[in-house]
Design an enzyme around this catalytic site. Structure first.
Site, mmCIF file in Angstrom:
data_model
loop_
_atom_site.group_PDB
_atom_site.id
_atom_site.type_symbol
_atom_site.label_atom_id
_atom_site.label_comp_id
_atom_site.label_asym_id
_atom_site.label_seq_id
_atom_site.Cartn_x
_atom_site.Cartn_y
_atom_site.Cartn_z
ATOM 1 C CB CYS A 88 33.316 -72.226 66.884
ATOM 2 S SG CYS A 88 34.255 -72.430 65.345
ATOM 3 C CG ASP A 229 34.156 -75.816 58.778
ATOM 4 O OD1 ASP A 229 35.399 -75.709 58.720
ATOM 5 O OD2 ASP A 229 33.528 -75.843 59.850
ATOM 6 C CB CYS A 233 32.298 -78.735 60.860
ATOM 7 S SG CYS A 233 31.043 -77.740 61.707
ATOM 8 N N GLY A 234 33.829 -79.016 64.035
ATOM 9 C CA GLY A 234 33.702 -79.671 65.341
ATOM 10 C C GLY A 234 32.273 -79.833 65.799
ATOM 11 C CB THR A 235 29.396 -77.510 66.211
ATOM 12 O OG1 THR A 235 29.513 -76.786 64.982
ATOM 13 C CG2 THR A 235 30.036 -76.714 67.335
#
Length: 309
Positions: A88, A229, A233-235
């Site tokens: 995450c 989100d 969203c990093g991923t």
């Protein structure tokens, strides 16, 4: 009465609840194995920590634990309202900011053990945090699925620490005022994709132009439990970078500003790990803000002690 001490933060509007004391004892094996123990034996803790009445569908939990990998200084397991996450990105920023707030981390670089591999994070003196994510790549390009009530929808399947289906918004407005229709669309797309050959994909990412100057892209990311989100969203940004790299539309080291549906942004870039396999090392940069410290009380006499599922 069971007590669980937590620190709450948000990254670009998306909440993270870090469990610093009182979480379940999962042993000291590899984190992927500890996730299985968490899922099979202690899942009620997951629900109690992030679900109502203590949490909400948007809260991502982060269990701080001892690392298994010798080169990591801390370990973390991420979870949400319906299950567990491989990695995450926003949660890692929240983890670092929370540890700094608690006086357990000074500005420096550290390696973090996760169930899907180690990630590197660096806290800077001004509060900025940079996360070097797990290797990311595009698995399938131009996948078309037949979506009930919509018709054919095409997109790319990519890994950025979680599995994503990335779809061009094709004129759909990505804004807060359109959240209900965007949620309905992406939920239908995910159900179709899962049924038509990609059961592992649990995030759908719509992308399109941003109305704001300076951003390269705006996204709407539907998370596994049907919440969207609030952060970019990093991923999901990592998965997007993998697709851009594979298409040759973003150069190694070139900055990419990814904006969320609420207008928060991550700065991102990548370097190649293996061009022949399309594998990249993405880097995400942003800030997280600590918003609360609290002790969760788990009273066995409470009929909703373990959360509303």
């Amino acid at each position: 009465m069971k007590q669980i001490r937590v620190i709450d933060s948000h990254t670009g509007g998306e909440p993270t609840r870090l469990v610093v004391e009182g979480g379940p004892d999962l042993g000291d094996g590899p984190l992927e194995g500890r996730v299985q123990i968490f899922r099979e034996t202690f899942d009620r803790y997951r629900s109690a920590i992030v679900n109502e009445p203590r949490g909400s569908d948007t809260v991502v939990g982060a269990l701080l634990c001892e690392p298994h990998r010798a080169d990591c200084s801390i370990g973390v397991i991420f979870f949400n309202n319906v299950g567990f996450l491989g990695m995450c990105g926003h949660g890692t920023l929240g983890l670092v900011a929370s540890l700094a707030h608690a006086g357990r981390l000074a500005p420096k670089r550290l390696r973090i053990d996760t169930p899907v591999g180690p990630v590197d994070a660096e806290l800077f003196a001004d509060g900025q945090i940079e996360v070097a994510n797990v290797p990311s790549y595009r698995r399938a390009q131009g996948v078309t699925v037949e979506v009930a009530g919509i018709g054919p929808v095409s997109g790319d399947v990519a890994w950025g620490g979680n599995w994503f289906f990335l779809v061009d918004a094709l004129g759909r407005r990505i804004s807060l005022s359109d959240v209900e229709s965007l949620t309905d669309f992406t939920w239908r797309v995910r159900q179709a994709l899962n049924a038509q050959g990609f059961p592992e994909v649990d995030h759908v990412e719509l992308f399109g132009p941003s109305p704001n100057e300076g951003a390269d892209c705006r996204n709407f990311v539907l998370c596994p439990g049907k919440a969207y989100d609030r952060s970019p969203c990093g991923t999901g940004t990592s998965a997007k970078l993998a697709c851009l790299a594979a298409d040759g539309t973003l150069a190694e080291g070139e900055p990419w500003i990814q904006e969320s549906v609420i207008g928060s942004a991550f700065n991102a870039s990548f370097r190649w790990l293996d061009r022949s396999l399309g594998k990249i090392a993405p880097t995400i940069s942003g800030r997280a803000h600590v918003i609360a410290e609290s002790t969760l009380l788990l009273d066995a006499a409470d009929p909703f002690c373990w959360g509303i599922r």
